[in-house]
Scaffold this motif. Structure first.
Motif, PDB file in Angstrom:
ATOM      1  N   ALA A 116     -32.059 -58.218 -13.688  1.00  0.00           N
ATOM      2  CA  ALA A 116     -32.746 -59.287 -14.409  1.00  0.00           C
ATOM      3  C   ALA A 116     -32.148 -60.642 -14.064  1.00  0.00           C
ATOM      4  CB  ALA A 116     -32.660 -59.044 -15.912  1.00  0.00           C
ATOM      5  N   ASP A 117     -30.823 -60.692 -13.879  1.00  0.00           N
ATOM      6  CA  ASP A 117     -30.177 -61.958 -13.506  1.00  0.00           C
ATOM      7  C   ASP A 117     -30.671 -62.445 -12.147  1.00  0.00           C
ATOM      8  OD1 ASP A 117     -28.742 -61.969 -15.837  1.00  0.00           O
ATOM      9  OD2 ASP A 117     -26.924 -61.102 -14.946  1.00  0.00           O
ATOM     10  N   ARG A 172     -35.919 -55.106 -22.419  1.00  0.00           N
ATOM     11  CA  ARG A 172     -34.742 -54.394 -22.916  1.00  0.00           C
ATOM     12  C   ARG A 172     -34.451 -53.232 -21.970  1.00  0.00           C
ATOM     13  NH1 ARG A 172     -36.127 -49.617 -25.680  1.00  0.00           N
ATOM     14  NH2 ARG A 172     -38.320 -49.432 -26.276  1.00  0.00           N
ATOM     15  N   ALA A 173     -33.238 -52.710 -22.062  1.00  0.00           N
ATOM     16  CA  ALA A 173     -32.832 -51.585 -21.216  1.00  0.00           C
ATOM     17  C   ALA A 173     -32.971 -50.284 -21.993  1.00  0.00           C
ATOM     18  CB  ALA A 173     -31.381 -51.766 -20.766  1.00  0.00           C
ATOM     19  N   SER A 218     -27.657 -50.407 -19.097  1.00  0.00           N
ATOM     20  CA  SER A 218     -27.720 -51.808 -19.536  1.00  0.00           C
ATOM     21  C   SER A 218     -27.177 -52.730 -18.452  1.00  0.00           C
ATOM     22  CB  SER A 218     -26.932 -51.980 -20.835  1.00  0.00           C
ATOM     23  OG  SER A 218     -27.528 -51.250 -21.881  1.00  0.00           O
ATOM     24  N   ARG A 219     -26.115 -52.312 -17.778  1.00  0.00           N
ATOM     25  CA  ARG A 219     -25.540 -53.131 -16.697  1.00  0.00           C
ATOM     26  C   ARG A 219     -26.522 -53.251 -15.540  1.00  0.00           C
ATOM     27  NH1 ARG A 219     -23.676 -52.880 -11.972  1.00  0.00           N
ATOM     28  NH2 ARG A 219     -24.094 -50.637 -11.818  1.00  0.00           N
ATOM     29  N   GLN A 230     -24.448 -47.643 -21.314  1.00  0.00           N
ATOM     30  CA  GLN A 230     -23.779 -48.853 -20.850  1.00  0.00           C
ATOM     31  C   GLN A 230     -24.098 -49.129 -19.376  1.00  0.00           C
ATOM     32  OE1 GLN A 230     -19.603 -48.447 -21.672  1.00  0.00           O
ATOM     33  NE2 GLN A 230     -19.873 -48.470 -23.900  1.00  0.00           N
ATOM     34  N   ILE A 246     -36.175 -50.445 -17.362  1.00  0.00           N
ATOM     35  CA  ILE A 246     -36.379 -51.751 -17.974  1.00  0.00           C
ATOM     36  C   ILE A 246     -37.758 -51.729 -18.630  1.00  0.00           C
ATOM     37  CG2 ILE A 246     -37.274 -52.748 -15.812  1.00  0.00           C
ATOM     38  CD1 ILE A 246     -36.060 -55.432 -16.758  1.00  0.00           C
ATOM     39  N   VAL A 257     -29.804 -52.978 -15.551  1.00  0.00           N
ATOM     40  CA  VAL A 257     -30.940 -53.824 -15.922  1.00  0.00           C
ATOM     41  C   VAL A 257     -30.512 -55.282 -15.986  1.00  0.00           C
ATOM     42  CG1 VAL A 257     -32.548 -54.371 -17.782  1.00  0.00           C
ATOM     43  CG2 VAL A 257     -32.188 -51.993 -17.111  1.00  0.00           C
ATOM     44  N   ALA A 258     -29.322 -55.561 -16.530  1.00  0.00           N
ATOM     45  CA  ALA A 258     -28.852 -56.945 -16.619  1.00  0.00           C
ATOM     46  C   ALA A 258     -28.654 -57.545 -15.232  1.00  0.00           C
ATOM     47  CB  ALA A 258     -27.546 -56.993 -17.409  1.00  0.00           C
ATOM     48  N   ASP A 259     -28.105 -56.769 -14.304  1.00  0.00           N
ATOM     49  CA  ASP A 259     -27.874 -57.276 -12.950  1.00  0.00           C
ATOM     50  C   ASP A 259     -29.189 -57.624 -12.253  1.00  0.00           C
ATOM     51  OD1 ASP A 259     -25.194 -56.983 -13.304  1.00  0.00           O
ATOM     52  OD2 ASP A 259     -24.996 -55.138 -12.118  1.00  0.00           O
TER      53      ASP A 259
END
Length: 216
Positions: free
Chosen positions: A169-170, A179-180, A162-163, A159, A196, A165-167
């Motif tokens: 990527a944003d 994908r993470a 994923s956070r 988790q 990533i 990588v999402a941060d």
């Protein structure tokens, strides 16, 4: 004058035969029971099975060794339970560093087997597919990059990765499909690298420092 006469000797007074008294022979000890007892210390399942078979053989043949068979069953059962518990622990450990829907083998194949794991470390496509490549300079074509590290159990690490990588990527306009992944490390102070992976092919530059671009 005739001498006195005596009645014939009864059956309990026959002449001595000279043969010493021998007690009844005891039945032999079951070799299978002994084998089951020994094997139970090394393999719970095999020792348990042999112990059960030995007890049945003893009851059928009248041989000795029931104690060995019972001990084999008891030791085999305890050892089998421990073996199952250890196997479950190892299987759970193999899943460390995976995200939902991925096997640990796929996760390990996603990062180079050698090299640093600091944020900004990149790996080429050959290394990612073979699972044994080395790191490359991020200016060269690559398909994955370490964005950070974390610690914790499988679920929390996945988790957190994923956070991360999402941060990042944003904050990267036009980032390619990705994908993470959470990869268990064998070195370094942190046990998990957050990676990533670019799923549509090679990129150049670094997502960490904002120089990411599609590979030409």
């Amino acid at each position: 004058m005739a001498g006195p006469t005596y009645p014939p000797a009864g059956p309990g007074y026959g002449p001595a035969t000279g043969v010493a008294y021998q007690p009844p022979r005891q039945p032999p000890t079951s070799g299978l029971a002994i084998a089951a007892f020994v094997v139970a210390f090394f393999s719970g399942l095999v020792g348990l099975i042999l112990g059960i078979v030995a007890r049945r053989q003893i009851r059928r043949d009248g041989t000795r060794g029931d104690g060995f068979a019972v001990a084999a069953i008891a030791i085999g059962t305890v050892r089998l339970v421990l073996e199952i518990a250890v196997a479950g622990y190892l299987i759970a450990g193999l899943a460390t560093g995976t995200v939902a829907g991925e096997s640990s083998e796929e996760a390990v194949a996603s990062v180079p087997a050698t090299g640093p794991f600091a944020a900004g470390t990149c790996a080429g496509s050959d290394g990612a597919s073979e699972g044994a490549g080395s790191t490359v300079d991020c200016s060269e074509p690559h398909v994955l990059e370490v964005v950070g590290t974390t610690a914790g159990d499988v679920s929390s690490a996945a988790q957190e990765c994923s956070r991360q990588v999402a941060d990042i990527a944003d904050a990267t306009p036009g980032i390619p499909a990705h994908r993470a992944d959470a990869i268990a490390l064998m070195v370094g102070p942190d046990p998990v690298a957050c990676v990533i992976i670019f799923t549509d092919g090679d990129v150049t530059g670094s997502v960490v420092d904002g120089t990411l671009a599609p590979a030409s």
